[in-house]
Design a protein around this motif. Structure first.
Motif, short mmCIF file in Angstrom:
data_model
loop_
_atom_site.label_atom_id
_atom_site.label_comp_id
_atom_site.label_asym_id
_atom_site.label_seq_id
_atom_site.Cartn_x
_atom_site.Cartn_y
_atom_site.Cartn_z
N GLY A 194 0.83 -1.21 0.00
CA GLY A 194 0.00 0.00 0.00
C GLY A 194 0.85 1.24 0.00
O GLY A 194 1.72 1.40 0.86
N CYS A 195 0.63 2.13 -0.98
CA CYS A 195 1.30 3.43 -0.99
C CYS A 195 0.53 4.41 -1.86
O CYS A 195 0.33 4.15 -3.05
N PRO A 196 0.12 5.57 -1.30
CA PRO A 196 -0.62 6.56 -2.07
C PRO A 196 0.26 7.71 -2.59
O PRO A 196 -0.27 8.69 -3.10
N VAL A 197 1.58 7.61 -2.43
CA VAL A 197 2.45 8.78 -2.65
C VAL A 197 2.69 9.07 -4.14
O VAL A 197 2.63 10.22 -4.58
N GLY A 198 3.00 8.01 -4.92
CA GLY A 198 3.11 8.19 -6.37
C GLY A 198 4.40 8.80 -6.86
O GLY A 198 4.39 9.66 -7.76
N CYS A 199 5.55 8.36 -6.35
CA CYS A 199 6.84 8.88 -6.84
C CYS A 199 7.10 8.38 -8.25
O CYS A 199 6.94 7.18 -8.53
N SER A 200 7.59 9.27 -9.11
CA SER A 200 7.78 8.88 -10.51
C SER A 200 8.90 7.85 -10.67
O SER A 200 8.88 7.05 -11.58
N GLY A 260 7.15 10.44 4.97
CA GLY A 260 6.83 11.61 5.79
C GLY A 260 5.48 12.23 5.47
O GLY A 260 5.16 13.30 5.98
N THR A 261 4.69 11.58 4.64
CA THR A 261 3.41 12.17 4.22
C THR A 261 2.23 11.67 5.03
O THR A 261 1.09 12.06 4.76
N LEU A 262 2.49 10.80 5.99
CA LEU A 262 1.43 10.30 6.86
C LEU A 262 1.94 10.32 8.30
O LEU A 262 3.15 10.25 8.52
N GLU A 263 1.02 10.41 9.23
CA GLU A 263 1.43 10.46 10.63
C GLU A 263 2.23 9.21 11.00
O GLU A 263 1.85 8.08 10.63
N VAL A 264 3.33 9.41 11.72
CA VAL A 264 4.16 8.28 12.14
C VAL A 264 3.66 7.79 13.50
O VAL A 264 3.77 8.50 14.50
N ARG A 265 3.12 6.57 13.48
CA ARG A 265 2.61 5.98 14.73
C ARG A 265 3.45 4.75 15.03
O ARG A 265 3.27 3.70 14.42
N VAL A 266 4.42 4.94 15.95
CA VAL A 266 5.39 3.88 16.21
C VAL A 266 5.95 4.08 17.62
O VAL A 266 5.86 5.19 18.19
N GLY A 280 -0.27 13.88 -4.47
CA GLY A 280 -0.76 15.14 -3.93
C GLY A 280 -0.64 15.27 -2.41
O GLY A 280 -1.21 16.20 -1.82
N LEU A 281 0.11 14.37 -1.76
CA LEU A 281 0.26 14.46 -0.29
C LEU A 281 1.41 15.42 0.05
O LEU A 281 2.37 15.57 -0.71
N THR A 282 1.31 16.05 1.22
CA THR A 282 2.39 16.94 1.66
C THR A 282 3.15 16.28 2.81
O THR A 282 2.62 15.41 3.51
N VAL A 283 4.37 16.71 2.99
CA VAL A 283 5.18 16.18 4.09
C VAL A 283 4.68 16.81 5.40
O VAL A 283 4.53 18.03 5.49
N SER A 294 12.22 9.96 4.38
CA SER A 294 12.75 10.34 3.07
C SER A 294 11.67 11.20 2.42
O SER A 294 10.76 10.68 1.77
N PRO A 295 11.72 12.52 2.66
CA PRO A 295 10.56 13.35 2.33
C PRO A 295 10.24 13.37 0.84
O PRO A 295 11.11 13.65 0.03
N LYS A 296 9.01 13.03 0.52
CA LYS A 296 8.57 13.01 -0.87
C LYS A 296 7.73 14.27 -1.10
O LYS A 296 6.61 14.39 -0.61
N ILE A 297 8.32 15.19 -1.88
CA ILE A 297 7.72 16.52 -2.06
C ILE A 297 7.15 16.63 -3.48
O ILE A 297 7.83 16.33 -4.45
N GLY A 298 5.90 17.07 -3.57
CA GLY A 298 5.29 17.34 -4.88
C GLY A 298 5.07 16.12 -5.74
O GLY A 298 5.18 16.19 -6.97
N MET A 299 4.76 14.99 -5.13
CA MET A 299 4.54 13.78 -5.91
C MET A 299 3.10 13.70 -6.43
O MET A 299 2.23 14.43 -5.99
N LYS A 300 2.89 12.74 -7.34
CA LYS A 300 1.60 12.65 -8.04
C LYS A 300 0.41 12.45 -7.11
O LYS A 300 -0.69 12.90 -7.40
#
Ligand code: SF4
Length: 224
Positions: free
Chosen positions: A31-37, A122-128, A145-148, A137-143
């Motif tokens: 599962g991953c909604p981030v969408g890195c190219s 870094g685009t979802l709350e870290v619960r650990v 649409g999530l923000t860090v 590993s901050p993913k900025i401006g990916m497809k």
């Protein structure tokens, strides 16, 4: 009790970041909604109910398959023994593992004497668990649409940023400008795809700022 969608569990050497060189058991969540190219684990993006498999079929493989299995923390821990794994460091990765609350899994593994590391965009709350090592590993401006998230940055023990051009340094500077970082956070630059210019840029900036260089050792020694 939480059940996690597991794509694969395998033992190798950690090839990136502060723990480079350490034998580690990787637990890859589906599962991953981030969408890195440039993503090299696209098979982990979708949790397709029709691709669910019995747990015994996803262990000790690295097949780039989108199949997954539902396992609780105890089953994951027991799988390490079944497979004869000896590493004492567990890397929870993905996909994007922070889609899920990792408190239960990390708490059990720490109680059993493992060290635990989470690798996240870094685009979802870290619960650990608070003793787990968090690599953002901050993913900025990916497809996707999530923000860090500020929460993820402030929880990070390590920030590992992929770098190809000056633009990536600038975007990291912008991101960190107002972040509430831990005083002991480690910052690492990771050249994308082992490119020569990217590597030179990362080396120069790391020396200038006293940051770390992360070179994806596993890709040089050709292991997963
Ligand atoms: S966050 Fe990771 S798994 Fe998700 S798209 Fe980006 S590189 Fe791929």
């Amino acid at each position: 009790m939480i059940h996690y969608p597991i794509n694969e569990i395998f033992q190798t050497i950690q090839g990136e970041g502060v723990h480079t060189g350490l034998p580690a058991i990787f637990v890859r969540l589906q599962g991953c909604p981030v969408g890195c190219s440039w993503c090299d684990t696209r098979h982990t993006w979708v949790v397709d109910p029709e691709r669910r498999e019995p747990s015994c079929q996803i262990l000790d493989v690295s097949s780039n398959s989108d199949a997954w299995s539902s396992m609780c923390a105890d089953e994951i821990r027991k799988s390490f023994s079944c497979l004869g794994y000896s590493a004492r460091h567990v890397v929870i990765t993905g996909g994007e593992p922070c889609l899920y609350d990792l408190s239960e899994l990390s708490t059990l593994l720490l109680a059993e004497g493992f060290t635990v590391q989470v690798e996240t965009s870094g685009t979802l709350e870290v619960r650990v668990h608070e003793e787990a090592w968090v690599t953002v590993s901050p993913k900025i401006g990916m497809k996707g649409g999530l923000t860090v998230l500020p929460q993820a940055l402030s929880r990070a023990n390590e920030i590992k940023h992929p770098v190809a051009t000056e633009h990536h340094i600038e975007e990291l500077d912008t991101l960190l400008q107002f972040a509430d970082l831990r005083p002991d956070v480690q910052i690492a630059l990771q050249p994308i795809s082992q490119k020569k210019l990217a590597t030179e840029l990362a080396i120069n900036v790391c020396i200038e700022r006293n940051w770390r260089l992360s070179v994806q050792v596993h890709k040089y020694i050709h292991i997963d």
